[in-house]
Write a protein that holds these residues in place. Structure first.
Motif, PDB file in Angstrom:
ATOM      1  N   ASP A 207     -30.970 -11.830  79.636  1.00 37.08           N
ATOM      2  CA  ASP A 207     -31.541 -11.936  78.378  1.00 37.08           C
ATOM      3  C   ASP A 207     -31.395 -10.724  77.452  1.00 37.08           C
ATOM      4  O   ASP A 207     -32.370 -10.463  76.545  1.00 37.08           O
ATOM      5  N   THR A 208     -30.510  -9.937  77.902  1.00 37.40           N
ATOM      6  CA  THR A 208     -30.363  -8.642  77.258  1.00 37.40           C
ATOM      7  C   THR A 208     -29.082  -8.626  76.420  1.00 37.40           C
ATOM      8  O   THR A 208     -28.266  -9.511  76.787  1.00 37.40           O
ATOM      9  N   TYR A 209     -28.739  -7.676  75.649  1.00 36.04           N
ATOM     10  CA  TYR A 209     -27.571  -7.512  75.094  1.00 36.04           C
ATOM     11  C   TYR A 209     -26.691  -6.035  75.135  1.00 36.04           C
ATOM     12  O   TYR A 209     -27.468  -5.291  75.337  1.00 36.04           O
ATOM     13  N   THR A 210     -25.556  -6.428  75.315  1.00 38.02           N
ATOM     14  CA  THR A 210     -24.631  -5.272  75.264  1.00 38.02           C
ATOM     15  C   THR A 210     -23.960  -4.960  73.684  1.00 38.02           C
ATOM     16  O   THR A 210     -23.439  -5.818  73.247  1.00 38.02           O
ATOM     17  N   LEU A 211     -24.205  -3.796  73.258  1.00 32.93           N
ATOM     18  CA  LEU A 211     -23.644  -3.424  72.077  1.00 32.93           C
ATOM     19  C   LEU A 211     -22.508  -2.741  71.981  1.00 32.93           C
ATOM     20  O   LEU A 211     -22.050  -1.708  73.063  1.00 32.93           O
ATOM     21  N   PHE A 212     -21.414  -3.020  71.201  1.00 30.94           N
ATOM     22  CA  PHE A 212     -19.968  -2.404  71.218  1.00 30.94           C
ATOM     23  C   PHE A 212     -19.898  -1.848  69.552  1.00 30.94           C
ATOM     24  O   PHE A 212     -20.385  -2.482  68.651  1.00 30.94           O
TER      25      PHE A 212
ATOM     26  N   GLY B  97     -13.218  -0.734  67.279  1.00 30.58           N
ATOM     27  CA  GLY B  97     -12.925  -0.288  68.684  1.00 30.58           C
ATOM     28  C   GLY B  97     -13.370  -1.017  69.640  1.00 30.58           C
ATOM     29  O   GLY B  97     -12.798  -0.861  70.650  1.00 30.58           O
ATOM     30  N   ALA B  98     -14.624  -1.728  69.680  1.00 30.52           N
ATOM     31  CA  ALA B  98     -15.071  -2.152  70.614  1.00 30.52           C
ATOM     32  C   ALA B  98     -15.590  -1.456  71.859  1.00 30.52           C
ATOM     33  O   ALA B  98     -15.800  -2.142  72.897  1.00 30.52           O
ATOM     34  N   GLU B  99     -15.746  -0.169  71.650  1.00 28.04           N
ATOM     35  CA  GLU B  99     -16.301   0.548  72.780  1.00 28.04           C
ATOM     36  C   GLU B  99     -17.713   0.409  73.282  1.00 28.04           C
ATOM     37  O   GLU B  99     -18.485   0.142  72.163  1.00 28.04           O
ATOM     38  N   THR B 100     -18.192   0.371  74.236  1.00 23.14           N
ATOM     39  CA  THR B 100     -19.504   0.016  74.849  1.00 23.14           C
ATOM     40  C   THR B 100     -20.399   1.229  74.442  1.00 23.14           C
ATOM     41  O   THR B 100     -20.018   2.238  74.558  1.00 23.14           O
ATOM     42  N   VAL B 101     -21.333   0.852  73.533  1.00 22.08           N
ATOM     43  CA  VAL B 101     -22.454   1.920  73.023  1.00 22.08           C
ATOM     44  C   VAL B 101     -23.607   1.880  73.738  1.00 22.08           C
ATOM     45  O   VAL B 101     -24.082   3.106  74.259  1.00 22.08           O
ATOM     46  N   ARG B 102     -23.959   0.671  74.224  1.00 23.57           N
ATOM     47  CA  ARG B 102     -25.494   0.564  75.018  1.00 23.57           C
ATOM     48  C   ARG B 102     -25.402  -0.628  75.700  1.00 23.57           C
ATOM     49  O   ARG B 102     -25.156  -1.729  75.167  1.00 23.57           O
ATOM     50  N   THR B 103     -25.960  -0.629  76.811  1.00 21.33           N
ATOM     51  CA  THR B 103     -26.283  -2.009  77.583  1.00 21.33           C
ATOM     52  C   THR B 103     -27.726  -2.272  77.777  1.00 21.33           C
ATOM     53  O   THR B 103     -28.562  -1.278  77.636  1.00 21.33           O
ATOM     54  N   GLY B 104     -28.212  -3.403  78.125  1.00 19.49           N
ATOM     55  CA  GLY B 104     -29.789  -3.761  78.398  1.00 19.49           C
ATOM     56  C   GLY B 104     -30.429  -3.437  77.153  1.00 19.49           C
ATOM     57  O   GLY B 104     -31.572  -3.217  77.210  1.00 19.49           O
ATOM     58  N   VAL B 105     -29.933  -3.883  75.879  1.00 18.53           N
ATOM     59  CA  VAL B 105     -30.592  -3.718  74.936  1.00 18.53           C
ATOM     60  C   VAL B 105     -31.558  -5.111  74.708  1.00 18.53           C
ATOM     61  O   VAL B 105     -30.910  -6.245  74.854  1.00 18.53           O
ATOM     62  N   SER B 106     -32.802  -4.737  74.317  1.00 19.43           N
ATOM     63  CA  SER B 106     -33.652  -6.075  74.258  1.00 19.43           C
ATOM     64  C   SER B 106     -33.394  -6.667  73.050  1.00 19.43           C
ATOM     65  O   SER B 106     -32.957  -6.353  71.903  1.00 19.43           O
TER      66      SER B 106
END
Length: 650
Positions: free
Chosen positions: A88-93, A97-106
């Protein structure tokens, strides 16, 4: 020194990417509210700016925005692509470019962007610019369909660029046609627009007619004289069918060139609002029971300036005479509207010709159905002189035979080829049995024959109801008979009707061969012409009667299979064709195959012609057709192709 060189190279590579990301993010931030909470009426500005930017990540952003995969970070308002994880968290891209910016975002740290259905349709329309040259042909087809649904000037450049590289011929032709529409509507160069409009003159499609009508769209105008610089569509005369005098004066009022007419309701309301001491305008209220009294009181108020004065008919006539009413094209260039008018006239002529061809095909189709239904009756009536009121029930028996065959043979193509000869055999046998058991005892007694066959007709209908019920049964046509042969938007005919037409031609040829090239045909013609002489030559008239009645009944059974492919199969379906069958035989000429063909053609064409004049009332068409036939047989009582020689005197 080497460290600085490497740093410079890294910056040279990364800075353009960072700049592009910042540019696209900058465009999104400039429309932050519209992107985060889009609405159908406001999203157009965002889409226009995104398409105009030419940035490489726009297509990906639009696709993911449409799929609800965009989110805005609450802390700084930045937009990202967001994917939900299993916890139930989000990964931001990053965008783009769709590079991964941050994982585990509430979930609380972001707000998902959820465009509604109307916004997604607008985004889908914007995506067609990119999808026109997509390697996937289905995406290209979808893009072309989207453009066809909503022609916009912004599509022209992308559409023209996508035409040379299109590999599919049909899709390329469609793109070319849409580009012609856009050039005709929105082109910048007048000569190019005129050429595009001229190219539409041979196309009668609904789209082409809509484009020409849009080019020739006009708005009403009124002035003291025709404006010299306006592209006038037509001048309207007050009091004509196109413009009544009341409507013309209303246009003057709307344009501020005349005073509004004060009607009876306005007078009554004005007087009611100005009652003073049981009087208004010097007239006691008790006396205001007539329109003349109310007008007199109103005129007093108008003289005092309390209400607007009345407009007299003479003033209205003078105002109409002092002005000219016209319609002016919204297109200012008269050369373009002239070309559009010429193209529209050419399309109208082709449309009229197309409608005539389509009506002819419909009439030929209906005539072939009547011919199949009536040819068996024509043979039995001509040879035996028997009025068979149960002929329609043989059609019904053939249709039910086809239905039963499909229950056993699930392959619709195979079942059709099995049902046709089987229906002939079943109805042939039923016809022979009916002739042997009933008809042969009633020869030369037409009234008893009519009553007997009518009773058999009712009995067969009830028997069918007892066996199959009152509900219509399906007789499904093969897949290769589905759809229609479409020549253009006007001319089209279903494949089932074509098949019935071909079947009618085959039976016409088969009957002519049997009657003219076989022993049975020779004997049938002999009995038809002179029964006594044929009997004296060794021909058995009873045998010929039996075979002829069976043949006519068998042909009716085959007609039932053909008719059942497009009509409802019920116990009463034969009643829909028995009247037309008798009319076909009577009009064409008794005992004549070509007469039956001519009668079917006349009735089919006449009925379709009446339906064309009055398409909403088919009952009226049948009524007029019967009246026409009554008048026709007064002129030619023996039909179009009457028998000659001794047979004509029987």
């Amino acid at each position: 020194m080497l460290r600085f060189i490497m740093l410079a190279l890294v910056c040279a590579v990364l800075l353009p990417v960072t700049g592009r990301a910042q540019d696209l993010q900058k465009v999104l931030q400039s429309h932050h509210a519209e992107v985060a909470d889009p609405g159908r009426r406001t999203v157009g500005v965002v889409l226009d700016d995104l398409l105009a930017s030419g940035l490489p990540g726009v297509q990906t952003f639009l696709e993911r925005w449409q799929d609800k995969e965009v989110a805005v970070r609450v802390s700084d308002g930045q937009f990202f692509y967001a994917e939900e994880a299993e916890d139930d968290t989000y990964t931001l891209f990053a965008i783009p470019g769709a590079e991964t910016v941050r994982t585990g975002v509430s979930r609380d740290a972001i707000e998902e962007v959820k465009p509604n259905g109307g916004v997604r349709r607008e985004i889908r329309n914007a995506l067609v610019v990119f999808q026109l040259s997509d390697p996937d042909i289905e995406k290209r087809r979808d893009a072309v369909q989207a453009i066809g649904r909503s022609l916009k000037p912004s599509h022209l450049k992308s559409l023209q660029a996508a035409i040379p590289g299109e590999t599919d011929p049909a899709l390329k032709a469609r793109k070319t046609r849409l580009a012609a529409y856009l050039v005709a509507r929105y082109g910048k160069v007048a000569d190019a627009r005129i050429a595009a409009i001229a190219g539409l003159s041979d196309d009668i499609s609904v789209e082409t007619r809509a484009v020409l009508s849009q080019i020739l769209e006009a708005r009403p105008g009124v002035a003291e004289a025709l404006p010299r610089d306006a592209n006038i569509a037509r001048v309207l005369e007050p009091g004509s069918d196109d413009l009544s005098r009341a409507e013309a004066y209303a246009r003057l009022v709307d344009a501020g060139r005349a005073r509004a007419v004060v009607n009876a309701a306005d007078i009554r309301d004005a007087l009611a609002a100005r009652i003073d001491g049981a009087r208004v305008g010097g007239v006691p209220v008790a006396q205001l029971d007539t329109q003349a009294a109310r007008v007199r009181a109103y005129k007093v108020l108008a003289t005092d300036g309390a209400v607007p004065p009345l407009v007299t008919p003479a003033e209205q006539a003078r105002a109409l005479q002092e002005h000219v009413f016209f319609e002016v094209y919204r297109e200012a260039d008269s050369r373009i509207t002239d070309a559009a008018r010429d193209a529209q006239a050419s399309v109208a002529m082709r449309l009229a010709a197309g409608k005539a061809v389509d009506l002819t095909l419909d009439a030929m189709s209906l005539a072939s159905i009547y011919f199949l239904a009536a040819i068996g009756l024509a043979i039995t009536f001509g040879v035996m002189g028997v009025i068979n009121m149960a002929h329609g029930e043989f059609i019904m028996m053939g249709a039910y035979t086809g239905y039963l065959v499909q229950l056993v043979v699930p392959d619709y193509t195979l079942s059709l080829f099995v049902a046709l000869p089987l229906a002939f055999a079943v109805t042939f046998g039923a016809g022979v049995a009916m002739e042997r058991l009933v008809i042969r005892w009633l020869y030369h007694r037409p009234l008893e024959t009519l009553l007997a066959t009518f009773g058999i007709s009712i009995a067969l209908q009830q028997l069918a109801k007892n066996i199959f019920g009152t509900q219509a049964r399906p007789l499904t046509s093969p897949g290769w008979l589905d759809g229609a042969l479409v020549i253009n938007d006007v001319i089209q005919i279903s494949y089932i009707r074509i098949a019935i037409f071909v079947l009618a031609l085959l039976f016409l040829g088969l009957l002519l061969f049997v009657l003219n090239r076989t022993r049975l045909g020779l004997e049938v013609r002999a009995v038809t012409q002179n029964r006594g002489m044929a009997a004296s030559m060794g021909i058995n008239p009873d045998r010929i009667n039996m075979l002829t009645f069976g043949l006519g009944s068998g042909i009716a059974g085959i007609a039932g299979v053909a008719i059942g492919l497009y009509a409802k199969v019920t116990s009463e379906m034969g009643q829909d064709y028995i009247v037309q069958s008798f009319m076909t035989v009577v009009v064409g000429g008794v005992g004549n195959v070509f007469g039956a063909l001519a009668g079917a053609a006349m009735i089919g064409f006449f009925q379709k012609g009446i339906e064309w004049f009055n398409p909403s009332n088919t009952l009226a068409a049948q009524t007029y057709m019967i009246l026409f036939i009554i008048l026709f047989i007064q002129v030619r009582p023996k039909g179009i192709m009457a028998l000659k020689g001794r047979a004509a005197g029987d």
